[in-house]
Design an enzyme around this catalytic site. Structure first.
Site, PDB file in Angstrom:
ATOM      1  N   GLY A 162       0.859  -1.394  -0.044  1.00  0.00           N
ATOM      2  CA  GLY A 162      -0.004   0.076  -0.010  1.00  0.00           C
ATOM      3  C   GLY A 162       0.859   1.271   0.152  1.00  0.00           C
ATOM      4  N   GLY A 191       0.373   5.684   0.469  1.00  0.00           N
ATOM      5  CA  GLY A 191      -0.266   6.921   0.534  1.00  0.00           C
ATOM      6  C   GLY A 191       0.439   8.108   0.883  1.00  0.00           C
ATOM      7  N   GLY A 214       3.200   7.749   3.265  1.00  0.00           N
ATOM      8  CA  GLY A 214       4.289   6.729   3.395  1.00  0.00           C
ATOM      9  C   GLY A 214       3.862   5.493   2.518  1.00  0.00           C
ATOM     10  N   LYS A 259       4.381   0.306   8.240  1.00  0.00           N
ATOM     11  CA  LYS A 259       4.052   1.624   7.422  1.00  0.00           C
ATOM     12  C   LYS A 259       5.468   2.307   7.615  1.00  0.00           C
ATOM     13  CE  LYS A 259       1.084   5.534   6.948  1.00  0.00           C
ATOM     14  NZ  LYS A 259       0.154   6.458   7.389  1.00  0.00           N
ATOM     15  N   ASP A 268      -9.794  11.777   6.934  1.00  0.00           N
ATOM     16  CA  ASP A 268      -9.352  11.020   5.650  1.00  0.00           C
ATOM     17  C   ASP A 268      -9.928  10.096   5.374  1.00  0.00           C
ATOM     18  OD1 ASP A 268      -8.116  11.020   3.043  1.00  0.00           O
ATOM     19  OD2 ASP A 268      -6.191  10.089   3.831  1.00  0.00           O
TER      20      ASP A 268
END
Length: 800
Positions: A520, A522, A525, A541, A633
């Site tokens: 993933g 974003g 990061g 992350k 968000d």
């Protein structure tokens, strides 16, 4: 001679002004068989020096008390400085009431000529007189000089110079600034021979001076003197037999002084300033007025800023009982159920309620303290205080809320128990009022008593020991981390420093095989899949190595450390090493909602359950969580799916932690969120509330139903230049409105994601669209709360 004559004339006129009654009543003594009557206010006793007078004083409509007061010509009768009162709690009638000195030697006060309200119970075979001395002492004595009774032995709220406070006497405050009846605060000697201040209310009592948590020796008091005597001298020194000493700021020869326990529970020494013709405070016992117990009554908060007046506020959900008297406090405007599932908690930071605990529970986590309070029907709140030097927190469940004090210096938090059904509605219900302080004088300055030097030494000593403890705790903690022996209790700790496993950068680099498997990405990061040393699969992350990345890291650690919900992602640990900032999460087998939306893995039932689960997670953040959290968000990329496709809201890096009681002043340093999911408030510079998350949730639901992203081109020309994130919303609204106008029944079929291939329950899909359109209303006040969203979806589920 003419000059001398003018001076004498001026002196006589001055005396006439000072004592505006006939020479027949200018007396300081009255004999047996005489009376002072209420109907002749000019009948008073005056001390030989003209300083004091004694007579009937009006305390209300047709209500009088017999009193002694300072005889200042500049003060009108209603503003007299009363220093003693005989019948403060039982005023007499304005007709036929009198103070009589009987021939038996007994001094009595009768009400309306019928009822004896008060008497000295004295008896004398010789002649007696009642005299008012120059000290302000009203004395009943025999002609041979033997004192039978004197007012100095029965003080009310004031001590005059040389008047003794003894084991048999006490000072009791007035009820209010304008009411002379007995109040709730007392200055007295306790059974340990210590001079103390006591709040003695109708339902509870507590000592508050000296500080109740101090031992006798810590407060520089001695219990070994049995005399129990305190006295104020004419120079301004107030001393007690328990070694307490205080000196007035204007120490020295002053015309008049008095020590009074005021209606607000503080004891003050007042000095008369002849030039200004007013009283000024030259010493007071308590410098922080909000530390006086019950000063604002029950269920209220006292706040004070130096240089301004003290203020009282009702707790959220509570209403003031008596708008003219704060001592009555506040009462709940709700019914609190004993069912723990029907209660929630509202966090109030920097607020302390001293005393009246159900018990003391050391080394408790926030979750344990919350659970304990919910299990007790009579627990209406709890105090939770984390001690950094000790590395743990203490829990104090509350059964009575008295002595509430807002102080920036207090690091603990207070959690108020409220009905869960409308917890959010109480966040704006704090009502603040000014609390009148004594207007008799102005504080000149305060002179430190002898105890302050030792207290200062004790404070510095405690700070030194505390600093040493912190260093030791830090070294031990570092050792535990290096050896991987983090305790199980750390998992639910309150602060990030003790609440999670701290990993080294090398450990996480090894777990991710050099950050090779990206799952993933974003703005904050990149997320990698990793296998930890205990064989758990984790999502790691790695934040961008910028100042912004570090800020997001700190936000996630501090916020996620306070929350726990089945529909919120769980964080296992973190790394803060040099420029490296990493977060370690539980791994979600099916990735994000965004990855699954455009595949064939999500049928209508899973989509409905994902919508409900996401709503539950956000409702917890907004209303049930002990902190008030905005996600800011909400989007499919931040909704992760476990092995059973149950959703968990993730990525709190852009969250904004807000004070529940400060919604109107919410502010953000920058616009937050993702284009297409952001509420109009961000662009229009309106106050940001939880309704921004509600808007984003509505967009996500429409995306799940239609299979179209918020910024995708739909079959509507954006001729008005509206922002892109409203295209999907406008298209859905126009289809629904056209169907309502033309009585169409298949309008939803044209909009539903074709990947569901017609296999869905129409009623539930319509419910999702209906709720989503309410959530994306441009008027934030028209949007429902997340708990209301859950309620609407559950109702639809039960119907179908």
């Amino acid at each position: 001679m003419e000059f001398i004559g003018k001076q004498v004339l001026f002196l006589l006129l001055s005396l006439a002004y000072c004592f505006p009654f006939s020479s027949a009543t200018l007396r300081h003594t009255t004999g047996q068989g005489t009376s002072l009557t209420v109907e002749k206010p000019e009948e008073v006793l005056t001390s030989p020096n003209g300083v004091f007078s004694a007579g009937f004083h009006s305390v209300g409509g047709n209500a009088y008390c017999f009193a002694v007061w300072f005889n200042h010509p500049s003060l009108q009768s209603r503003n007299r400085t009363i220093v003693w009162m005989v019948n403060r709690d039982q005023p007499v009638n304005g007709r036929r009431s009198k103070l009589s000195l009987l021939k038996t030697g007994n001094l009595i006060l009768t009400d309306a000529g019928k009822f004896t309200v008060w008497e000295t119970n004295t008896l004398s075979n010789s002649s007696v007189q009642l005299s008012l001395n120059n000290t302000g002492n009203l004395v009943l004595h025999a002609l041979e000089g033997v004192s039978l009774w004197e007012s100095f032995l029965f003080p009310t709220d004031t001590l005059l110079p040389q008047q003794l406070l003894t084991r048999n006497t006490k000072l009791v405050s007035s009820r209010s600034q304008s009411t002379y009846s007995s109040g709730f605060y007392k200055l007295f000697f306790d059974n340990d021979n210590l001079l103390r201040l006591l709040y003695d209310g109708p339902e509870s009592s507590s000592l508050y001076w000296f500080d109740p948590w101090l031992g006798n020796w810590d407060a520089q008091r001695s219990t070994y003197n049995k005399s129990r005597i305190a006295v104020l001298d004419s120079l301004g020194n107030f001393s007690s037999s328990d070694n307490f000493t205080a000196v007035s700021a204007d120490y020295g020869a002053v015309l008049h002084r008095r020590l009074t326990i005021d209606y607000d529970g503080d004891i003050r020494v007042y000095s008369w300033k002849e030039e200004e013709e007013t009283w000024v405070i030259s010493w007071q016992a308590i410098q922080k007025p909000c530390t006086i117990h019950a000063i604002c009554g029950a269920n209220s908060i006292c706040s004070y800023v130096a240089g301004s007046e003290r203020k009282c506020s009702c707790l959220p959900g509570y209403n003031m009982k008596n708008h003219t008297d704060w001592s009555y406090g506040c009462e709940p405007g709700f019914d609190l159920s004993c069912n723990k599932k029907e209660s929630g908690f509202l966090q109030l930071s920097h607020i302390q309620f001293y005393g009246y605990d159900y018990g003391y529970f050391p080394n408790y986590t926030l979750h344990e303290c919350r659970t304990l309070c919910l299990q007790l029907c009579d627990c209406i709140a709890f105090q939770f205080t984390f001690f950094r030097d000790r590395g743990h927190a203490n829990c104090y469940p509350k059964t009575l809320l008295l002595n509430g004090y807002l102080s920036p210096d207090f690091n603990g938090d207070f959690y108020l128990r409220l009905p869960e059904s409308n917890l959010l509605s109480y966040t704006n219900s704090v009502v603040e009022y000014s609390l009148d302080c004594p207007s008799e004088g102005t504080v000149v300055t305060t002179v430190k008593s002898r105890e302050n030097g030792t207290l200062k030494f004790m404070l510095w000593f405690a700070c030194g020991v505390g600093g040493l403890e912190i260093i030791c705790i830090f070294l031990v903690w570092c050792l535990l981390v290096r050896t991987g022996q983090s305790s199980g209790a750390d998992k639910q700790g309150y602060l990030a420093a003790v609440g999670f496993r701290k990993y080294t950068y090398a450990e996480l680099k090894k777990a991710t095989k050099g950050f090779s498997e990206e799952i993933g990405k974003g703005g904050g990061g990149i997320v990698y899949k990793g296998v930890l040393s205990d064989n758990r699969v984790a999502a790691i992350k790695r934040l961008n190595e910028t100042n912004q990345g570090e800020g997001e890291f700190l936000a996630e650690v501090s916020i996620i450390g306070r929350i726990n919900h089945m529909n919120l992602i769980e964080m296992w640990g973190y790394c803060a090493e040099g420029k490296h900032r990493l977060l370690v999460y539980e791994y979600m087998e099916h990735g994000s909602l965004a990855e699954n939306l455009f595949s064939n893995s999500l049928d209508w039932k899973k989509r409905f359950e994902i919508a409900v689960g996401t709503a539950k997670g956000l409702a917890y953040l907004h209303e049930d969580c002990l902190e008030w959290v905005l996600h800011c968000d909400v989007k499919p990329q931040n909704i992760l799916l476990d092995s059973n496709y149950q959703p968990k809201v993730a990525d709190f890096g852009l969250s904004k932690l807000q004070n529940r009681g400060n919604l109107k002043n919410s502010s953000f340093s920058r616009i937050r969120g993702t284009r297409g999911y952001m509420a109009p408030e961000w662009v229009l510079d309106l106050p940001i509330t939880s309704k921004v998350d509600v808007y984003s949730f509505g967009i996500v639901v429409l995306e799940m139903v239609t299979g179209k992203g918020p910024t995708e081109g739909v079959h509507v020309l954006d001729c008005k230049g509206e922002t892109e994130h409203r295209r999907l919303v406008k298209w859905v609204r126009e289809n629904r409105n056209r169907a309502a106008t033309n009585a169409m029944t298949s309008w939803l079929e044209e909009m539903i994601d074709p990947r569901m291939k017609g296999k869905y329950e129409m009623g539930k899909m319509e419910a999702l669209v209906r709720v989503a359109l309410q959530c994306v209303d441009e008027d934030r006040d028209a949007r429902p709360t997340m708990s209301q969203v859950i309620e609407m979806l559950f109702q639809e589920e039960n119907v179908h």
